[in-house]
Design a protein around this motif. Structure first.
Motif, PDB file in Angstrom:
ATOM      1  N   ILE A   1       0.843  -1.190   0.000  1.00 28.77           N
ATOM      2  CA  ILE A   1       0.000   0.000   0.000  1.00 28.77           C
ATOM      3  C   ILE A   1       0.881   1.243   0.000  1.00 28.77           C
ATOM      4  O   ILE A   1       1.754   1.378   0.861  1.00 28.77           O
ATOM      5  CB  ILE A   1      -0.928   0.036   1.233  1.00 28.77           C
TER       6      ILE A   1
ATOM      7  N   VAL B   1      -2.829   0.495  -4.290  1.00 33.90           N
ATOM      8  CA  VAL B   1      -2.802  -0.779  -3.574  1.00 33.90           C
ATOM      9  C   VAL B   1      -2.607  -1.907  -4.587  1.00 33.90           C
ATOM     10  O   VAL B   1      -3.282  -1.940  -5.614  1.00 33.90           O
ATOM     11  CB  VAL B   1      -4.118  -1.011  -2.793  1.00 33.90           C
TER      12      VAL B   1
ATOM     13  N   VAL C   1      -8.583  -1.752   4.105  1.00 37.83           N
ATOM     14  CA  VAL C   1      -7.743  -0.611   3.789  1.00 37.83           C
ATOM     15  C   VAL C   1      -8.461   0.698   4.128  1.00 37.83           C
ATOM     16  O   VAL C   1      -7.891   1.595   4.748  1.00 37.83           O
ATOM     17  CB  VAL C   1      -7.320  -0.649   2.300  1.00 37.83           C
TER      18      VAL C   1
END
Length: 406
Positions: A32, A378, A400
């Motif tokens: 990420i 991501v 996330v």
């Protein structure tokens, strides 16, 4: 932490490990970035259960349909040079598509057809051109399955396969429906014809080298050794045979292993699903999209072109266009751009996200998304086919977004 909570990010590690412990995935890796700064990396489990090899940051995987955004970028690089426009019929480049037929509505055999125009480049980019995949339901898909029109790594010359495909009728009149298809494979051939290079050469010189993607290509690099992950399936038969999918006992049945994989000797350059690569390599591609075309040494596409690609190119959401096919994303509340899905309404998609985030995945359950609103990129890698086996992508997006506090 760029507005991401460290404690909440730990939930991602637990989620990755749970999938391993429950034998859903052999292993996975997740990266990420926010604002171009790495926020999270973790790898869990094994890339190879047989030899007990860890899933690591430099593990090579089959990205399958995450190849499609790369091919779409290649086509738009040529469009930026004024070499064609997107409403051009594909027959301008591949004459075999000149005299097309399409199945009549409600057809019960492949012979029941009516005349059709050639699909345009834009229709092929957006899966509205009338092509299909062997694993979709329907008459054309059944015919493609019989003839193995799948663009697998060991199926030879791209041009010959595309010519063979053009001898079949379309599943529907171009522009009338949305159906996930080999259209991007056909566009890979268009890239070759227009550029005068093979698709592998164009990718390498125009995309991979400028972005620093040193371990992505149509073949596993010789120096990779045993870093190439094994591919598993929970199905008892072919991992791609979604029409006859049956689960059977072993949830991680081996289907492809390094040392004898067709991806090690690939001779088909599939722009729809042929690439293998590493997590960091694909993040370089995702970051290029987040930065609106900018790579490490300058722009490979203009910001305006990337903005254009990441807009919805359908009249409404995918669901409004009568899809009957498999897809790598939800269809309600999701539009489609050039190379990936675009979130129109997160509530209707029933999945965490921002309006305008751009994403796609691959058949082996890999996934990426770029969120311009949150300045987020991501990339998730694993190797389980089919990607519809578990709701991992929706869970991942929820995790996330749950870690973003500002």
């Amino acid at each position: 932490m760029q507005g991401m909570d460290k404690t909440r990010l730990e939930n991602l590690k637990q989620w990755q490990q749970r999938y391993v412990d429950e034998r859903k995935y052999a292993g996975s890796s997740l990266l990420i970035n926010r604002g171009g700064v790495e926020q999270y990396f973790h790898a869990a489990g094994r890339r190879n259960l047989e030899d007990n090899l860890d899933f690591t940051r430099d593990t090579l995987v089959r990205i399958y349909s995450m190849t499609k955004p790369v091919t779409s970028v290649a086509l738009m690089m040529l469009a930026e040079k004024g070499l064609f426009h997107l409403d051009a019929p594909v027959s301008d480049f591949i004459p075999e598509f000149s005299q097309m037929q399409a199945l009549v509505p409600g057809a019960s055999s492949i012979e029941q057809t009516e005349p059709s125009r050639s699909p345009t480049l834009h229709e092929l980019l957006t899966h509205t051109g009338g092509l299909s995949y062997p694993f979709n339901p329907g008459i054309l898909s059944q015919a493609m399955d019989r003839e193995q029109l799948m663009f697998k790594p060991n199926q030879g010359d791209l041009g010959k396969m595309v010519s063979h495909l053009a001898s079949y009728p379309l599943a529907f009149q171009p522009g009338s429906r949305w159906e996930y298809s080999v259209g991007i494979d056909v566009l890979g051939r268009v890239v070759e014809i227009v550029s005068g290079q093979t698709l592998a050469e164009f990718f390498e010189t125009e995309i991979f080298q400028p972005l620093g993607m040193t371990e992505t290509g149509f073949r596993v690099p010789r120096q990779a050794g045993n870093r190439f992950a094994s591919l598993y399936t929970p199905l008892s038969g072919d991992a791609m045979a979604l029409n006859s999918a049956q689960t059977g006992g072993e949830s991680l049945r081996l289907t492809d292993l390094y040392g004898g994989s067709p991806f090690e000797t690939a001779d088909m350059m599939s722009g729809g699903g042929g690439l293998v690569g590493t997590l960091d390599d694909y993040m370089l591609f995702a970051e290029m999209l987040r930065q609106r075309g900018r790579g490490k040494d300058g722009f490979i596409l203009s910001p305006k072109t990337v903005d254009f690609m990441m807009q919805n190119h359908l009249p409404g959401d995918i669901a409004s266009m009568g899809p009957q096919s498999f897809a790598e994303q939800p269809m309600e509340g999701m539009g489609f751009g050039l190379g990936g899905a675009v979130v129109l309404d997160p509530a209707r998609a029933r999945c965490a996200g921002s309006v305008g985030d751009f994403s796609w995945g691959g058949m082996a359950s890999t996934f990426f998304w770029v969120d311009p609103k949150l300045d987020l990129s991501v990339v998730f890698f694993t190797q389980l086919s089919p990607s519809s086996s578990y709701p991992a992508r929706a869970e991942l997006k929820a995790l996330v977004h749950g870690a973003i506090l500002s």
